[in-house]
Design an enzyme around this catalytic site. Sequence first.
Site, PDB file in Angstrom:
ATOM      1  N   CYS A 298       0.463 -43.159  85.542  1.00  0.00           N
ATOM      2  CA  CYS A 298       0.404 -42.807  84.119  1.00  0.00           C
ATOM      3  C   CYS A 298       0.186 -44.096  83.344  1.00  0.00           C
ATOM      4  O   CYS A 298       1.065 -44.962  83.304  1.00  0.00           O
ATOM      5  CB  CYS A 298       1.688 -42.114  83.672  1.00  0.00           C
TER       6      CYS A 298
ATOM      7  N   HIS B  67      -9.296 -37.648  88.256  1.00  0.00           N
ATOM      8  CA  HIS B  67      -9.859 -37.222  86.976  1.00  0.00           C
ATOM      9  C   HIS B  67     -11.268 -36.680  87.162  1.00  0.00           C
ATOM     10  O   HIS B  67     -12.055 -37.217  87.949  1.00  0.00           O
ATOM     11  CB  HIS B  67      -9.929 -38.395  85.996  1.00  0.00           C
TER      12      HIS B  67
ATOM     13  N   CYS C  93      -3.945 -40.134  76.955  1.00  0.00           N
ATOM     14  CA  CYS C  93      -3.801 -40.261  78.403  1.00  0.00           C
ATOM     15  C   CYS C  93      -4.434 -41.586  78.809  1.00  0.00           C
ATOM     16  O   CYS C  93      -5.662 -41.740  78.730  1.00  0.00           O
ATOM     17  CB  CYS C  93      -4.478 -39.097  79.126  1.00  0.00           C
TER      18      CYS C  93
ATOM     19  N   GLY D 187      -6.679 -41.307  81.819  1.00  0.00           N
ATOM     20  CA  GLY D 187      -7.869 -40.581  81.408  1.00  0.00           C
ATOM     21  C   GLY D 187      -8.838 -41.475  80.655  1.00  0.00           C
ATOM     22  O   GLY D 187     -10.063 -41.394  80.846  1.00  0.00           O
TER      23      GLY D 187
END
Length: 268
Positions: free
Chosen positions: A73, A150, A208, A211
């Site tokens: 993360c 992703h 994110c 992301g």
Amino acid sequence: MTRPFLKMHGLGNDFVVFDARRAPLALTAAQVRAIANRHTGVGCDQLIVIEGSDRADARMRIWNADGGEVEACGNASRCVAQVIGANAVIETAGGVIEGTATADGASIDMGAPRFGWDEIPIAYAMDTLHMPVGWESLENPVAVNVGNPHAVFFVPDTDAVALDRLGPIIEHDALFPARINVNVASIVSRAHIRLRVWERGAGLTRACGTGACATAVAAMRRGLVDRAVTVTLPGGDLSIAWRNDNHIVMTGPATTAFTGEIDLEAYA
């Protein structure tokens, strides 16, 4: 017995953070879901536990709000770097990363991205730069693993995509054995990308970090942007650079909203 915690966020992607380097902490999936509940718990997108490590300054463990443990993360990495301070080497399930705390956030060396179909992972071999698949209007994604998986779709207008509906469909598609984070991105200029993310196990998120990294690298691989970009998410901006040594560096804010104590037995 109560345990102290920090409520932190990176651009609105929020976390309950436990520092367990001196007092080990074991949590069940049910406890994570209860603490993450925004109506009856503390409320968060992810729950973070900072543990001791024999290969780094600390180990960061990450659970999504649905109780599932995940590998990486980016926004939480900046928060953990703020907690540790100075230059921090952080072990995660997705690999060892390095963070440098700043006055209001952190800069994180996220390591090298992976592009092999079996590294994402995808259920069978295919080109990950131009995946020959689609879900309604979302077609031809790029697949990238930046510690977690992703799929990145380039679209004219991110706000026009029904990501709340298509996100969970793509996340749980059998094509992705470990599920997938779903990114919809629009190119603003050679140095600017707009992005919305459906996060695996958490849903729509204001930001994110992984992301943003995955999307920037996907756009760079397709020649759409330069090697350093600003990625604008609903919660704000992140700076992403893909260096010549193949490492991705993400820079952005990390904020402590408040501190508190929680009786973990009440959430068992």
